[in-house]
Design an enzyme around this catalytic site. Structure first.
Site, PDB file in Angstrom:
ATOM      1  N   ASP A  34     -11.865  -0.235  -7.601  1.00  0.00           N
ATOM      2  CA  ASP A  34     -10.983   0.904  -7.325  1.00  0.00           C
ATOM      3  C   ASP A  34      -9.869   0.974  -8.354  1.00  0.00           C
ATOM      4  OD1 ASP A  34     -12.253   1.991  -5.197  1.00  0.00           O
ATOM      5  OD2 ASP A  34     -10.862   1.248  -3.674  1.00  0.00           O
ATOM      6  N   LYS A  56      -9.983   7.481  -7.732  1.00  0.00           N
ATOM      7  CA  LYS A  56      -8.724   7.755  -8.407  1.00  0.00           C
ATOM      8  C   LYS A  56      -7.686   7.885  -7.336  1.00  0.00           C
ATOM      9  CE  LYS A  56     -10.129   8.842 -12.790  1.00  0.00           C
ATOM     10  NZ  LYS A  56     -11.425   9.512 -12.766  1.00  0.00           N
ATOM     11  N   MET A 168       1.071   5.248   1.574  1.00  0.00           N
ATOM     12  CA  MET A 168       0.777   6.602   1.095  1.00  0.00           C
ATOM     13  C   MET A 168       1.778   7.625   1.636  1.00  0.00           C
ATOM     14  SD  MET A 168      -3.377   6.494   1.477  1.00  0.00           S
ATOM     15  CE  MET A 168      -3.405   5.509   2.963  1.00  0.00           C
TER      16      MET A 168
HETATM   17  N1  SAH Z   1      -6.120  -1.349   1.104  1.00  0.00           N
HETATM   18  C1  SAH Z   1      -4.794  -1.266   0.497  1.00  0.00           C
HETATM   19  C2  SAH Z   1      -4.118   0.059   0.760  1.00  0.00           C
HETATM   20  C3  SAH Z   1      -4.803   1.249   0.136  1.00  0.00           C
HETATM   21  S1  SAH Z   1      -3.963   2.744   0.438  1.00  0.00           S
HETATM   22  C4  SAH Z   1      -3.951  -2.438   0.991  1.00  0.00           C
HETATM   23  O1  SAH Z   1      -4.363  -3.137   1.936  1.00  0.00           O
HETATM   24  O2  SAH Z   1      -2.891  -2.673   0.429  1.00  0.00           O
HETATM   25  C5  SAH Z   1      -2.978   2.888  -1.008  1.00  0.00           C
HETATM   26  C6  SAH Z   1      -1.525   2.743  -0.655  1.00  0.00           C
HETATM   27  O3  SAH Z   1      -1.173   1.367  -0.559  1.00  0.00           O
HETATM   28  C7  SAH Z   1      -0.590   3.284  -1.712  1.00  0.00           C
HETATM   29  O4  SAH Z   1      -0.411   4.665  -1.585  1.00  0.00           O
HETATM   30  C8  SAH Z   1       0.685   2.528  -1.374  1.00  0.00           C
HETATM   31  O5  SAH Z   1       1.321   3.052  -0.245  1.00  0.00           O
HETATM   32  C9  SAH Z   1       0.131   1.174  -0.998  1.00  0.00           C
HETATM   33  N2  SAH Z   1       0.118   0.260  -2.163  1.00  0.00           N
HETATM   34  C10 SAH Z   1      -0.956  -0.325  -2.705  1.00  0.00           C
HETATM   35  N3  SAH Z   1      -0.601  -1.119  -3.729  1.00  0.00           N
HETATM   36  C11 SAH Z   1       0.739  -1.040  -3.836  1.00  0.00           C
HETATM   37  C12 SAH Z   1       1.707  -1.625  -4.698  1.00  0.00           C
HETATM   38  N4  SAH Z   1       1.372  -2.486  -5.668  1.00  0.00           N
HETATM   39  N5  SAH Z   1       3.015  -1.297  -4.522  1.00  0.00           N
HETATM   40  C13 SAH Z   1       3.383  -0.452  -3.549  1.00  0.00           C
HETATM   41  N6  SAH Z   1       2.505   0.128  -2.705  1.00  0.00           N
HETATM   42  C14 SAH Z   1       1.209  -0.159  -2.845  1.00  0.00           C
END
Ligand code: SAH
Length: 248
Positions: A34, A56, A168
């Site tokens: 991803d 994306k 998000m």
């Molecule tokens: N499966 C992922 C989440 C995917 S949804 C998990 O468990 O973390 C994607 C959202 O995750 C982004 O919009 C943001 O809100 C958050 N996110 C993922 N990586 C991030 C990062 N490095 N810093 C801040 N927010 C992050």
């Protein structure tokens, strides 16, 4: 027999990926990755493994979910092992559940390897303990981007006594903050937004529920960002940031 590893790559910094994830990556013939996954994680893939970028972020056109699922089935049918690498934890707002279902229904073996979700790992990088015992009786994860416009029950969340972590949610930050305020959460409740958490490019805004939307807009905070609302945000400190990985 060929199988699919459904892997969580952790919140950003590739060193936050698990040993088990690294081992599965080494075993894979094909890696489906991803966009949010730090490219440093791919260092564990076998030399010569096929790397396919899918998905994306942030509203731009993503590889359709059905296409990704079909692609995995095709690769497994050809006898190759797949590592499906997703940001954070594959089952937290990651559609990992849907992918697992599709694979299991097709009779494919799936091994799930959990990862550190952004909702825990990113606040932790700032020193925020999301369930500090004396302050919060738990933590609630919600998404700011609801499918078919469904909203979380903001009144229930405001009353819950739990730290609130919004994935998000940046684009709807103003709306989220105002809903929570109307639902009874005090406007002075500490709140922060963290962009690119655990990475060298990390930026964070620490404010209050009422002040966060304008502060985040002023700083032009961008996706991916996580929002944390609750008294535990008082622990946020910049000194907790080192060491950080190089951004992809
Ligand atoms: N499966 C992922 C989440 C995917 S949804 C998990 O468990 O973390 C994607 C959202 O995750 C982004 O919009 C943001 O809100 C958050 N996110 C993922 N990586 C991030 C990062 N490095 N810093 C801040 N927010 C992050």
């Amino acid at each position: 027999m060929a199988k699919v590893f459904l892997i969580g790559a952790g919140p950003g910094d590739p060193e936050l990926m698990t040993l088990k994830a690294a081992r599965a990556l080494r075993a894979a013939d094909v890696v489906l990755v991803d966009e949010l996954v730090h490219r440093g994680c791919l260092a564990h893939a076998r030399p010569g493994a096929r790397i396919i970028e899918v998905g994306k972020r942030g509203g731009s056109q993503s590889t359709p979910q059905v296409f990704i699922e079909k692609m995995m089935l095709k690769i497994v049918d050809a006898g190759q092992t797949v590592a499906r690498l997703k940001g954070g934890d594959p089952f937290v707002f990651g559609r990992g559940g849907e992918e697992m279902q599709a694979l299991l229904e097709a009779g494919v073996e799936v091994e799930v390897i959990p990862g550190i979700t952004a909702g825990i790992g990113v606040p932790a990088a700032l020193g925020i303990p999301v369930t500090h015992r004396e302050i919060a009786c738990g933590v609630t994860f919600v998404t700011g981007r609801t499918r078919d416009g469904r909203e979380p029950n903001w009144e229930a969340l405001a009353r819950s006594g739990t730290t609130l972590v919004v994935y998000m949610g940046l684009r709807r930050l103003e709306q989220i903050a105002s809903r929570l305020g109307k639902a009874g959460l005090p406007e002075a409740t500490p709140a922060c937004a963290i962009e690119n958490g655990t990475l060298r490019t990390q930026r964070e805004i620490v404010s209050t529920l009422a002040g966060l939307p304008a502060a985040a807009a002023r700083a032009r905070l961008a996706s991916p960002a996580i929002i944390v609302v609750g008294e535990v945000v008082r622990f946020a400190r910049a000194s907790a940031l080192e060491p950080k990985a190089r951004a992809a």
